[in-house]
Design a protein around this motif. Structure first.
Motif, short mmCIF file in Angstrom:
data_model
loop_
_atom_site.label_atom_id
_atom_site.label_comp_id
_atom_site.label_asym_id
_atom_site.label_seq_id
_atom_site.Cartn_x
_atom_site.Cartn_y
_atom_site.Cartn_z
N UNK A 278 -2.66 5.62 -5.70
CA UNK A 278 -1.62 6.86 -5.92
C UNK A 278 -1.18 6.48 -7.44
N UNK A 279 -0.88 5.14 -7.58
CA UNK A 279 -0.14 4.84 -9.03
C UNK A 279 -1.20 4.85 -10.13
N UNK A 280 -2.33 4.34 -9.64
CA UNK A 280 -3.71 4.46 -10.78
C UNK A 280 -3.97 5.78 -11.14
N UNK A 281 -3.84 6.68 -10.14
CA UNK A 281 -4.06 7.97 -10.37
C UNK A 281 -3.14 8.45 -11.55
N UNK A 282 -1.82 8.39 -11.33
CA UNK A 282 -0.55 8.80 -12.01
C UNK A 282 -0.69 8.47 -13.47
N UNK A 283 -1.26 6.91 -13.38
CA UNK A 283 -1.24 6.14 -14.75
C UNK A 283 -2.41 6.96 -15.63
N UNK A 284 -3.44 7.01 -15.19
CA UNK A 284 -4.81 7.67 -15.57
C UNK A 284 -4.25 9.14 -16.13
#
Ligand SMILES: NC(=O)c1ccc[n+]([C@@H]2O[C@H](COP(=O)([O-])OP(=O)(O)OC[C@H]3O[C@@H](n4cnc5c(N)ncnc54)[C@H](OP(=O)(O)O)[C@@H]3O)[C@@H](O)[C@H]2O)c1
Length: 293
Positions: A278-284
């Motif tokens: 979830x954090x990765x998606x937000x960062x991208x």
């Protein structure tokens, strides 16, 4: 106002701490050019002039492979430099928050490491960070907060996400190791957790913080590709093959499983980290928005 002195301000975590700084904190961030933490006299003078309530030490030698050849440099920054920061903190009565790593562990355990579990670094970077922890703890007589984290990435700097995005644009096939397990952690979320730590003045000792869940580097790479394609950061699909570490030798050995247990810190902070994906998606998503600006 809480006065906070931040070292390593231009690193991944330092930049995110500046982006997420709460309004009731007066933050002075210094880069290596402005303050080399290896210079004890200068550290003492610069910190003394600032008279902070809190020092957050994000300055570190983080080149894991190069540390095998440059161990003197790694220990100078991660052990003696950290000690200089701790001494300066004690001298001016500032609380010290020192950032450390999952690489202090051997990575052979089957379960996530708790803060009081036995350490046993398998490379010189980990050894230098462990020595830094010990020195900061001793100098501050245990009043410091040592926060270990893992597998950090952000939009800035050299990290696995940025490297993968670059390689995925250039190639159709990548081989990524699948027998090293950890927890990818967005530096932005870690920065927010650190600001929460700042508000809890009696929080001390060793704590752990990462995003939630576990992954191999292979899992992480597959997720970067899938999320990257969904967000149109990547224009074509890519084949990613899992390989064992022995097929991808590096100068520094890595722990096989360096997942760290964050349950104590979650309780103390009253925070639940997001799942790493979830954090990765937000960062991208942010990566895309900023690159469109
Ligand atoms: N990256 C990870 O995956 C990871 C994982 C676990 C724990 N950690 C820990 O998390 C903390 C932050 O890491 P990060 O990823 O933000 O690292 P980073 O991006 O490499 O930033 C480290 C910063 O420290 C600075 N620095 C290096 N030597 C210095 C010196 N002698 N004096 C003053 N500043 C110096 C660097 O400046 P220059 O750029 O000018 O050299 C850089 O700005 C570190 O304690 C690290 O050990 C990182």
């Amino acid at each position: 106002m809480i006065k906070c002195f931040l070292t390593g301000a231009t690193g991944q975590l330092g930049v995110e701490l500046q982006h997420t700084c709460p309004p009731d904190v007066e933050l002075k961030g210094v880069s290596r050019d402005a303050l080399d933490i290896c210079q004890d006299q200068v550290v003492s003078e610069v910190v003394g002039r600032c008279r902070p309530d809190i020092i957050i030490n994000c300055a570190a030698y983080t080149a894991v492979d190069r540390a095998e050849q440059e161990s003197e440099h790694a220990f100078a920054v991660n052990a003696r430099g950290a000690a200089n920061i701790a001494k300066a903190g004690v001298k001016c009565g500032a609380r010290v928050i020192h950032i450390s790593t999952d690489f202090v562990f051997a990575g052979t355990g089957p379960v996530p490491y708790r803060p009081d579990d036995a350490t046993g670094p398998v490379n010189l970077y980990g050894a230098s960070k462990l020595e830094g922890e010990k020195r900061v703890f001793d100098i501050t007589r245990g009043s410091c907060l040592i926060l270990r984290t893992a597998w950090l990435y952000s939009r800035h700097g050299r990290n696995f996400v940025n490297t993968m995005l670059r390689l995925m644009k250039e190639r159709d096939l990548l081989r990524v190791v699948d027998d090293q397990i950890g927890t990818p952690t967005w530096a932005n979320g870690l920065a927010r957790a650190i600001w929460k730590c700042v508000t809890i003045s009696d929080m001390h000792g060793i704590h752990h913080w990462t995003d939630a869940g576990v992954a191999s580097w292979y899992d992480f790479a597959v997720a970067i590709a899938e999320e990257g394609i969904a967000l149109k950061l990547l224009g074509h699909s890519i084949t990613i093959l899992p390989v064992p570490t022995k097929e991808y030798p590096t100068p520094a050995r890595r722990p096989a499983c360096s997942v760290i247990d964050t349950s104590l810190t979650r309780r103390v902070l009253g925070l639940t980290p997001p799942h790493w994906r979830v954090a990765l998606r937000q960062m991208l998503q942010e990566y895309k928005e900023r690159s469109n600006e």
